[in-house]
Design a protein around this motif. Structure first.
Motif, PDB file in Angstrom:
ATOM      1  N   ALA A  66      27.300  27.055  41.094  1.00  0.00           N
ATOM      2  CA  ALA A  66      26.533  26.728  39.890  1.00  0.00           C
ATOM      3  C   ALA A  66      27.369  25.892  38.926  1.00  0.00           C
ATOM      4  O   ALA A  66      26.919  24.837  38.447  1.00  0.00           O
ATOM      5  N   ILE A  67      28.567  26.342  38.672  1.00  0.00           N
ATOM      6  CA  ILE A  67      29.394  25.626  37.692  1.00  0.00           C
ATOM      7  C   ILE A  67      29.737  24.234  38.221  1.00  0.00           C
ATOM      8  O   ILE A  67      29.646  23.236  37.498  1.00  0.00           O
ATOM      9  N   ASN A 148      24.250  35.346  42.662  1.00  0.00           N
ATOM     10  CA  ASN A 148      25.404  34.756  41.977  1.00  0.00           C
ATOM     11  C   ASN A 148      25.661  35.608  40.740  1.00  0.00           C
ATOM     12  O   ASN A 148      24.846  36.451  40.370  1.00  0.00           O
ATOM     13  N   ASP A 151      26.571  33.851  35.147  1.00  0.00           N
ATOM     14  CA  ASP A 151      27.650  33.218  34.384  1.00  0.00           C
ATOM     15  C   ASP A 151      27.244  32.718  33.001  1.00  0.00           C
ATOM     16  O   ASP A 151      28.050  32.705  32.088  1.00  0.00           O
ATOM     17  N   ASN A 163      33.382  35.234  42.955  1.00  0.00           N
ATOM     18  CA  ASN A 163      32.326  35.650  43.882  1.00  0.00           C
ATOM     19  C   ASN A 163      32.848  36.357  45.132  1.00  0.00           C
ATOM     20  O   ASN A 163      32.069  36.917  45.889  1.00  0.00           O
TER      21      ASN A 163
END
Ligand code: GLU
Length: 394
Positions: A66-67, A148, A151, A163
């Motif tokens: 994601a980041i 996930n 965050d 993770n």
């Protein structure tokens, strides 16, 4: 039968952790801070998950990225992003990540579902069970849950953080029989394979099977300097240590090897396997945690909570604050911290009358009060199950 085939024979549910570097477009020559999500790699893994599902296994994915995806979309290529910047990346990146998975899995006629977990969800028994039931329901319906960390709203101090740790917790949560950690290295080497081999010394060797994670193993896991991944090898090793204590075999393999999934399911010797063999403790602990009815509650102080959760120690009388219920030696009890949060279950070495007398006492005082039949531990670590034991940060 080889160890790997023996493991495969027992698999029903497999948790697969996909690291950011496995689904990045870094292979197109970009620097690690500039790369984003690779459609090709996500599609590749949609095919592989389909392959595993067709073999009859349930699959739960824990996916990073994601980041990384958000960084690319927001064109943040600095190394030192602030926390709000990272959270913004996670927010934009997570929906893009899921959208990409959804498209790729749809082509394989597979449905996916997003589950974002935070530390609070896993530390609280009710929410932990809630997450478990949701995942079970999704698997029942043939959906692939993609998990996930949440965050974008989780503050740094209470983050699970990486993770690898999350995937180990998820593997325990869903009672998986195998955890596969897909990373960008082949597994754990006996020394850093990126260092130049000095004359007269041996080349780094991949370790094929680790049956116990001791200090030596933790030391050689060292630290990784890959900017795309959070933890490096050490978090993988610690994750494996957790799953091993639950009797769940863990494989750390190179997810950039396009044949790695087929090789794993053909029982081939790829990556590093962490497994201590059939674990009796697992069944016993499972039984303590899930089968026995609790006959009372023990509230413990902060020092004891830390000793139990962070150091894997036994519960001593000194850490005991409150005793509730009428119970006998050997009964199962619920453990609570001073805030009333349920943290575990264990088999008690005292009846409630004696425990009421000795709570808060030092071991030497207990011995003179109780005499010969005294036990040092109120609950021995072997008879204790902590519901969320890898939390070192709270
Ligand atoms: N949750 C982070 C993300 O999706 C990744 C954490 C990790 O790679 O360990 O970007």
């Amino acid at each position: 039968m080889t160890v790997r085939n023996e493991i495969l024979k027992n698999v029903k549910t497999v948790v697969i952790k996909i690291g950011s570097s496995v689904i990045s477009n870094r292979d197109k020559g970009r620097s690690s801070l500039k790369c984003g999500l690779s459609n090709d790699w996500v599609r590749h893994y949609a095919r592989k998950i389909k392959f595993i599902r067709d073999k009859g296994y349930d699959v739960v994915l824990v996916s990073s990225g994601a980041i990384m995806a958000g960084r690319e979309r927001l064109e943040f290529s600095r190394a030192d992003l602030t926390i709000p910047e990272k959270q913004a990346c996670a927010a934009i990146g997570q929906s893009f990540l899921m959208h990409t998975y959804e498209k790729a899995f749809e082509k394989k006629k597979l449905k996916v579902a997003q589950i974002l977990l935070s530390h609070d969800d896993l530390g609280n028994r009710r929410r932990y069970l809630n997450a478990k039931h949701t995942i079970e329901e999704l698997l029942e319906k043939g959906v692939v849950p993609i998990i996930n960390e949440n965050d974008s709203v989780t503050v740094e101090e209470i983050k699970i953080g990486d993770n690898d740790t999350l995937s180990a917790t998820v593997a325990c949560l869903v009672d998986a029989q195998l955890l596969i950690i897909l990373s960008d290295v082949d597994g754990l080497y006996d020394k850093d394979p990126s260092l130049k081999v000095k004359q007269g010394t041996a080349k780094a060797q991949l370790i094929s099977h680790i049956s116990k994670v001791n200090e030596g193993i933790e030391k050689i896991a060292g630290k990784s300097n890959n900017r795309l991944t959070v933890g490096g090898m050490i978090t993988k090793v610690l994750a494996a240590k957790k799953t091993m204590s639950f009797g769940i075999p863990t494989l750390v393999v190179n997810g950039l090897d396009e044949k790695v999934i087929e090789n794993i399911f053909a029982g081939k010797d790829v990556g590093t396997l962490f497994w201590s063999g059939k674990d009796k403790i697992r069944d016993r602990k499972h039984w303590i945690a899930h089968t026995l009815k609790s006959s009372g509650t023990l509230t413990i102080d902060e020092g004891a909570r830390k000793a139990l959760m962070e150091k894997g120690k036994s519960l001593l009388p000194a850490g005991l604050v409150k005793v509730k219920g009428n119970f006998e030696f050997g009964n199962a009890l619920t453990l609570m911290d001073i805030e009333g949060k349920e943290i575990g279950r264990g088999l008690v070495n005292y009846n409630s009358r004696d425990l009421e007398k000795i709570k808060g006492m030092k071991t030497s005082a207990v011995r003179s009060l109780i005499g010969e039949s005294y036990y040092e531990e109120v609950i021995h670590r072997d008879d204790l199950v902590i519901f969320y034991s890898l939390d070192n940060k709270q």
